[in-house]
Design a protein around this motif. Sequence first.
Motif, short mmCIF file in Angstrom:
data_model
loop_
_atom_site.label_atom_id
_atom_site.label_comp_id
_atom_site.label_asym_id
_atom_site.label_seq_id
_atom_site.Cartn_x
_atom_site.Cartn_y
_atom_site.Cartn_z
N ALA A 11 47.49 38.33 40.10
CA ALA A 11 48.03 37.61 38.94
C ALA A 11 47.78 36.11 39.05
N ALA A 12 47.67 35.59 40.27
CA ALA A 12 47.45 34.15 40.48
C ALA A 12 45.99 33.76 40.26
N LEU A 13 45.10 34.74 40.26
CA LEU A 13 43.68 34.46 40.12
C LEU A 13 43.27 34.26 38.66
N ASP A 14 42.18 33.52 38.46
CA ASP A 14 41.62 33.42 37.13
C ASP A 14 40.96 34.77 36.79
N PRO A 15 40.72 35.05 35.52
CA PRO A 15 40.23 36.38 35.12
C PRO A 15 38.94 36.83 35.82
N ASP A 16 37.99 35.93 36.02
CA ASP A 16 36.74 36.32 36.68
C ASP A 16 36.97 36.73 38.14
N HIS A 17 37.75 35.92 38.86
CA HIS A 17 38.04 36.26 40.26
C HIS A 17 38.92 37.50 40.36
N ARG A 18 39.85 37.66 39.42
CA ARG A 18 40.72 38.83 39.42
C ARG A 18 39.88 40.11 39.31
N LYS A 19 38.90 40.08 38.43
CA LYS A 19 38.03 41.25 38.26
C LYS A 19 37.23 41.53 39.53
N ALA A 20 36.69 40.48 40.14
CA ALA A 20 35.90 40.64 41.36
C ALA A 20 36.75 41.17 42.52
N VAL A 21 37.95 40.62 42.68
CA VAL A 21 38.82 41.05 43.78
C VAL A 21 39.33 42.47 43.51
N SER A 22 39.61 42.80 42.27
CA SER A 22 40.08 44.15 41.93
C SER A 22 39.04 45.21 42.28
N ALA A 23 37.77 44.83 42.28
CA ALA A 23 36.70 45.77 42.59
C ALA A 23 36.54 46.00 44.09
N LYS A 24 37.17 45.16 44.90
CA LYS A 24 37.07 45.29 46.36
C LYS A 24 37.96 46.44 46.85
N PRO A 25 37.67 46.95 48.03
CA PRO A 25 38.54 48.00 48.61
C PRO A 25 39.97 47.48 48.78
N ARG A 26 40.93 48.38 48.68
CA ARG A 26 42.35 48.01 48.77
C ARG A 26 42.65 47.25 50.06
N GLU A 27 42.05 47.65 51.17
CA GLU A 27 42.31 46.99 52.45
C GLU A 27 41.90 45.51 52.39
N GLU A 28 40.77 45.23 51.77
CA GLU A 28 40.33 43.84 51.64
C GLU A 28 41.24 43.07 50.70
N GLN A 29 41.70 43.70 49.63
CA GLN A 29 42.66 43.06 48.73
C GLN A 29 43.93 42.70 49.49
N GLU A 30 44.40 43.60 50.35
CA GLU A 30 45.61 43.35 51.13
C GLU A 30 45.40 42.19 52.10
N GLN A 31 44.21 42.10 52.70
CA GLN A 31 43.92 41.00 53.62
C GLN A 31 43.92 39.67 52.87
N LEU A 32 43.30 39.65 51.70
CA LEU A 32 43.29 38.43 50.89
C LEU A 32 44.70 38.05 50.46
N ALA A 33 45.50 39.03 50.06
CA ALA A 33 46.88 38.75 49.64
C ALA A 33 47.70 38.21 50.81
N ALA A 34 47.49 38.74 52.00
CA ALA A 34 48.21 38.25 53.18
C ALA A 34 47.80 36.81 53.49
N ALA A 35 46.51 36.52 53.38
CA ALA A 35 46.03 35.15 53.61
C ALA A 35 46.62 34.21 52.57
N TRP A 36 46.72 34.68 51.34
CA TRP A 36 47.30 33.89 50.25
C TRP A 36 48.76 33.57 50.53
N GLU A 37 49.51 34.57 50.98
CA GLU A 37 50.92 34.34 51.30
C GLU A 37 51.07 33.35 52.45
N ARG A 38 50.21 33.45 53.46
CA ARG A 38 50.25 32.49 54.58
C ARG A 38 49.95 31.08 54.07
#
Length: 71
Positions: A11-38
Motif C-alpha cells: 500500500a505504501a508503494l506507488d502503483p508501478d512498484h506495487r505491481k512489480a513487487v506483487s509479481a515477486k514470490p511471497r517470500e521475497e515480498q515478506e523480506q522486502l516488507a521486513a526491511a521496510w519495517e526496519r
Amino acid sequence: MPTDPVGRFLAALDPDHRKAVSAKPREEQEQLAAAWERELEADTELDTLDELSPPAAEAEAARRVLDRGTD
C-alpha cells in the motif's frame, strides 16, 4: 487498510512498484516488507516525517528499501 506487513508495504508503494513487487514470490515480498519495517523503526528522519504525514513516511521508507534491495 491492510494490517499484515506485506499488505501495508504494498500500500505504501506507488502503483508501478506495487505491481512489480506483487509479481515477486511471497517470500521475497515478506523480506522486502521486513526491511521496510526496519527502515521505519530505525530512521529518525522518518519519525519526524511520520508525525507530519504517516503515509509520506511509509512511502519514503518503501522507496529507500526498493532503491537498495533486500540487504
